[in-house]
Design a protein around this motif. Structure first.
Motif, PDB file in Angstrom:
ATOM      1  N   PRO A  33       0.855  -7.276   0.896  1.00  0.00           N
ATOM      2  CA  PRO A  33       0.191  -8.472   0.372  1.00  0.00           C
ATOM      3  C   PRO A  33      -1.291  -8.204   0.079  1.00  0.00           C
ATOM      4  O   PRO A  33      -1.875  -7.269   0.621  1.00  0.00           O
ATOM      5  CB  PRO A  33       0.350  -9.487   1.514  1.00  0.00           C
ATOM      6  CG  PRO A  33       1.523  -9.005   2.301  1.00  0.00           C
ATOM      7  CD  PRO A  33       1.483  -7.520   2.223  1.00  0.00           C
ATOM      8  N   PRO A  34      -1.907  -9.020  -0.785  1.00  0.00           N
ATOM      9  CA  PRO A  34      -3.317  -8.838  -1.124  1.00  0.00           C
ATOM     10  C   PRO A  34      -4.199  -8.726   0.122  1.00  0.00           C
ATOM     11  O   PRO A  34      -3.990  -9.425   1.113  1.00  0.00           O
ATOM     12  CB  PRO A  34      -3.649 -10.093  -1.934  1.00  0.00           C
ATOM     13  CG  PRO A  34      -2.347 -10.496  -2.546  1.00  0.00           C
ATOM     14  CD  PRO A  34      -1.312 -10.157  -1.518  1.00  0.00           C
ATOM     15  N   GLY A  35      -5.154  -7.823   0.048  1.00  0.00           N
ATOM     16  CA  GLY A  35      -6.083  -7.629   1.153  1.00  0.00           C
ATOM     17  C   GLY A  35      -5.642  -6.580   2.152  1.00  0.00           C
ATOM     18  O   GLY A  35      -6.437  -6.162   2.999  1.00  0.00           O
ATOM     19  N   HIS A  36      -4.402  -6.124   2.063  1.00  0.00           N
ATOM     20  CA  HIS A  36      -3.901  -5.078   2.962  1.00  0.00           C
ATOM     21  C   HIS A  36      -4.111  -3.734   2.275  1.00  0.00           C
ATOM     22  O   HIS A  36      -3.480  -3.418   1.274  1.00  0.00           O
ATOM     23  CB  HIS A  36      -2.421  -5.313   3.283  1.00  0.00           C
ATOM     24  CG  HIS A  36      -2.192  -6.543   4.101  1.00  0.00           C
ATOM     25  ND1 HIS A  36      -2.328  -7.809   3.573  1.00  0.00           N
ATOM     26  CD2 HIS A  36      -1.857  -6.700   5.408  1.00  0.00           C
ATOM     27  CE1 HIS A  36      -2.071  -8.709   4.518  1.00  0.00           C
ATOM     28  NE2 HIS A  36      -1.784  -8.062   5.636  1.00  0.00           N
ATOM     29  N   LEU A  37      -5.022  -2.950   2.835  1.00  0.00           N
ATOM     30  CA  LEU A  37      -5.588  -1.815   2.115  1.00  0.00           C
ATOM     31  C   LEU A  37      -4.673  -0.598   2.118  1.00  0.00           C
ATOM     32  O   LEU A  37      -3.911  -0.365   3.051  1.00  0.00           O
ATOM     33  CB  LEU A  37      -6.939  -1.432   2.739  1.00  0.00           C
ATOM     34  CG  LEU A  37      -7.947  -2.581   2.908  1.00  0.00           C
ATOM     35  CD1 LEU A  37      -9.243  -2.058   3.494  1.00  0.00           C
ATOM     36  CD2 LEU A  37      -8.203  -3.280   1.577  1.00  0.00           C
ATOM     37  N   LEU A  38      -4.803   0.195   1.049  1.00  0.00           N
ATOM     38  CA  LEU A  38      -4.124   1.477   0.953  1.00  0.00           C
ATOM     39  C   LEU A  38      -5.076   2.597   1.376  1.00  0.00           C
ATOM     40  O   LEU A  38      -6.280   2.400   1.511  1.00  0.00           O
ATOM     41  CB  LEU A  38      -3.631   1.730  -0.471  1.00  0.00           C
ATOM     42  CG  LEU A  38      -2.628   0.737  -1.051  1.00  0.00           C
ATOM     43  CD1 LEU A  38      -2.071   1.271  -2.361  1.00  0.00           C
ATOM     44  CD2 LEU A  38      -1.504   0.416  -0.081  1.00  0.00           C
ATOM     45  N   GLY A  39      -4.523   3.820   1.534  1.00  0.00           N
ATOM     46  CA  GLY A  39      -5.312   4.954   1.982  1.00  0.00           C
ATOM     47  C   GLY A  39      -5.174   6.154   1.074  1.00  0.00           C
ATOM     48  O   GLY A  39      -4.535   6.107   0.020  1.00  0.00           O
ATOM     49  N   TYR A  40      -5.761   7.268   1.516  1.00  0.00           N
ATOM     50  CA  TYR A  40      -5.792   8.507   0.751  1.00  0.00           C
ATOM     51  C   TYR A  40      -4.398   8.958   0.342  1.00  0.00           C
ATOM     52  O   TYR A  40      -4.164   9.387  -0.796  1.00  0.00           O
ATOM     53  CB  TYR A  40      -6.483   9.571   1.606  1.00  0.00           C
ATOM     54  CG  TYR A  40      -6.400  10.978   1.079  1.00  0.00           C
ATOM     55  CD1 TYR A  40      -7.228  11.406   0.040  1.00  0.00           C
ATOM     56  CD2 TYR A  40      -5.508  11.892   1.629  1.00  0.00           C
ATOM     57  CE1 TYR A  40      -7.157  12.709  -0.435  1.00  0.00           C
ATOM     58  CE2 TYR A  40      -5.433  13.191   1.156  1.00  0.00           C
ATOM     59  CZ  TYR A  40      -6.255  13.596   0.122  1.00  0.00           C
ATOM     60  OH  TYR A  40      -6.178  14.883  -0.336  1.00  0.00           O
ATOM     61  N   GLU A  41      -3.439   8.885   1.259  1.00  0.00           N
ATOM     62  CA  GLU A  41      -2.117   9.452   1.004  1.00  0.00           C
ATOM     63  C   GLU A  41      -1.338   8.697  -0.066  1.00  0.00           C
ATOM     64  O   GLU A  41      -0.419   9.246  -0.682  1.00  0.00           O
ATOM     65  CB  GLU A  41      -1.291   9.499   2.300  1.00  0.00           C
ATOM     66  CG  GLU A  41      -0.741   8.164   2.770  1.00  0.00           C
ATOM     67  CD  GLU A  41      -1.737   7.326   3.558  1.00  0.00           C
ATOM     68  OE1 GLU A  41      -1.335   6.289   4.119  1.00  0.00           O
ATOM     69  OE2 GLU A  41      -2.927   7.704   3.610  1.00  0.00           O
ATOM     70  N   HIS A  42      -1.695   7.437  -0.334  1.00  0.00           N
ATOM     71  CA  HIS A  42      -0.909   6.649  -1.269  1.00  0.00           C
ATOM     72  C   HIS A  42      -1.009   7.176  -2.704  1.00  0.00           C
ATOM     73  O   HIS A  42      -0.068   7.034  -3.494  1.00  0.00           O
ATOM     74  CB  HIS A  42      -1.331   5.182  -1.216  1.00  0.00           C
ATOM     75  CG  HIS A  42      -0.963   4.506   0.069  1.00  0.00           C
ATOM     76  ND1 HIS A  42      -1.768   4.576   1.178  1.00  0.00           N
ATOM     77  CD2 HIS A  42       0.131   3.790   0.426  1.00  0.00           C
ATOM     78  CE1 HIS A  42      -1.194   3.906   2.172  1.00  0.00           C
ATOM     79  NE2 HIS A  42      -0.046   3.429   1.743  1.00  0.00           N
ATOM     80  N   ALA A  43      -2.141   7.786  -3.053  1.00  0.00           N
ATOM     81  CA  ALA A  43      -2.273   8.333  -4.404  1.00  0.00           C
ATOM     82  C   ALA A  43      -1.242   9.428  -4.653  1.00  0.00           C
ATOM     83  O   ALA A  43      -0.746   9.585  -5.780  1.00  0.00           O
ATOM     84  CB  ALA A  43      -3.687   8.868  -4.623  1.00  0.00           C
TER      85      ALA A  43
END
Length: 396
Positions: free
Chosen positions: A337-347
């Motif tokens: 959901p909006p506001g729940h951040l992604l990190g380096y590995e997601h790219a």
């Protein structure tokens, strides 16, 4: 050849069965270290998150040390192992070669894989020389398979959004670019020597390791090609201790590279890549100044994009933060959901997503080996400019 325990084999098979895609793509990865771990995470995750026309199966991981490779297979979830990349290419259960090795091996492995009819994902920089990159790009064009160069930061949602806003004309005509990639892991002169400090293995230092990313990102964001550069490079520490205390080894690459650039469309830019920026851990920063506004991104705040809209009244104008977590932002509809951040590995997962979409659904693949070649030509020109202390044109 060896096989990891039955539990890991069943887990790998189960993962494939749960995925949505109809076609299976057997992945054979060369490399068991940092990039191997990042790519493994992506292959494990991609079909659990995205609905795709192809399913990745983590078939085989390859490394020179048998024990280390077995351990990596068990840890990362690969079904089998090899210690010879030639044997890996020859396997019927491998459809795609994922190359996560030092630059001096990229050309040989990629060319053999393409000749064998395999798809290829090759880490950046594409090669150590322009001649190697030209041969790889020509082979990829002729092969009829999918070949991608791993410029992963294109897949950070904020960077993808940045490209969309540029393409939509939100900052008008781009006039200036400021791009740098700052790390500090070599600041201590007693830090041990690694292959990344050898020109024979890595091709160049901060220039190829970090500068390649900012070169590709600027090409991606602006759609413009580099035309000429004026550069300087510096090596601050001439030799470093070998691991294990067995003496010292020379540092034969640059520690920092700085250059000015002219790009198509009248764009001018300043660029910097260094592994000596004390306190900066992984700061890839890009700012685009246009006739109607400015966009800015910092990898150390990778869920955010800064946008200055110059069309607003002066009394209301100012930089605003876009939190790039909305479902209509690039890649985000598959996540949280909006506001729940992604990190380096997601790219890396997004990279795997786009690669599988290209293989299974015929989508164009970018960045291609031609994109890798374009970046390699810029890196080569920077090196020549620093050596000759003169402006150096890029020959396309």
């Amino acid at each position: 050849m060896s096989t990891v325990d039955e539990g890991d084999r069943l887990a790998a098979a189960s993962e494939g069965a749960r995925a949505v895609g109809a076609g299976r793509v057997g992945i054979g990865m060369v490399g068991t270290a940092f990039m191997g771990a990042a790519h493994s995470q992506a292959w494990r995750t991609v079909n659990r998150v995205f609905e795709l026309p192809a399913t990745a199966r983590m078939a085989v991981i390859c490394g020179r040390d048998a024990a280390r490779t077995e351990a990596a297979a068990a840890r990362f979830g690969w079904a089998a192992t090899e210690t010879d990349w030639r044997a890996l290419i020859g396997r019927d259960d491998v459809d795609l070669l994922d190359i996560c090795t030092p630059g001096d091996t990229h050309a040989e492995i990629a060319l053999a894989a393409l000749a064998a009819g395999k798809h290829v994902l090759c880490e950046k920089p594409l090669a150590n020389t322009v001649a190697e990159a030209e041969e790889m790009a020509a082979a990829a064009r002729a092969a009829g398979t999918v070949a991608m160069c791993g410029f992963t930061y294109r897949r950070v949602p904020a960077v993808s959004l940045m490209a969309k806003l540029v393409a939509a004309g939100r900052i008008g005509r781009i006039r200036q670019v400021r791009a740098c990639y700052l790390q500090d892991w070599l600041v201590d002169p007693s830090a041990p020597w690694t292959w990344r400090l050898s020109a024979d293995r890595a091709g160049s230092g901060a220039l190829g390791d970090l500068g390649a990313h900012v070169v590709d990102a600027v090409r991606f964001l602006t759609g413009a090609e580099f035309e000429a550069v004026s550069a300087l490079t510096e090596t601050f520490v001439a030799e470093r201790p070998l691991p294990g205390g067995t003496g010292n080894a020379p540092v034969t690459v640059d520690d920092a590279a700085l250059f000015l650039a002219r790009l198509g469309g009248g764009i001018v830019g300043t660029f910097e890549a260094t592994r000596y920026a004390t306190g900066r851990k992984n700061a890839l920063r890009i700012e685009l100044n246009g006739s109607l506004g400015t966009l800015a991104f910092d990898l150390e705040r990778l869920n955010e994009l800064e946008f200055y809209d110059g069309t607003q009244p002066s009394g209301e104008a100012g930089f605003r933060r876009i939190l790039v977590t909305e479902p209509d932002h690039p890649y985000l509809s598959a996540w949280w959901p909006p506001g729940h951040l992604l990190g380096y590995e997601h790219a890396f997962t997004h990279q795997a997503r786009d690669l599988l979409a290209a293989i299974g659904g015929g989508e164009p693949v970018r960045p291609s080996f031609d994109d890798g070649l374009a970046a390699q030509r810029v890196l080569d020109a920077v090196g020549r400019s620093a050596r000759d202390r003169a402006w150096c044109p890029i020959v396309h």
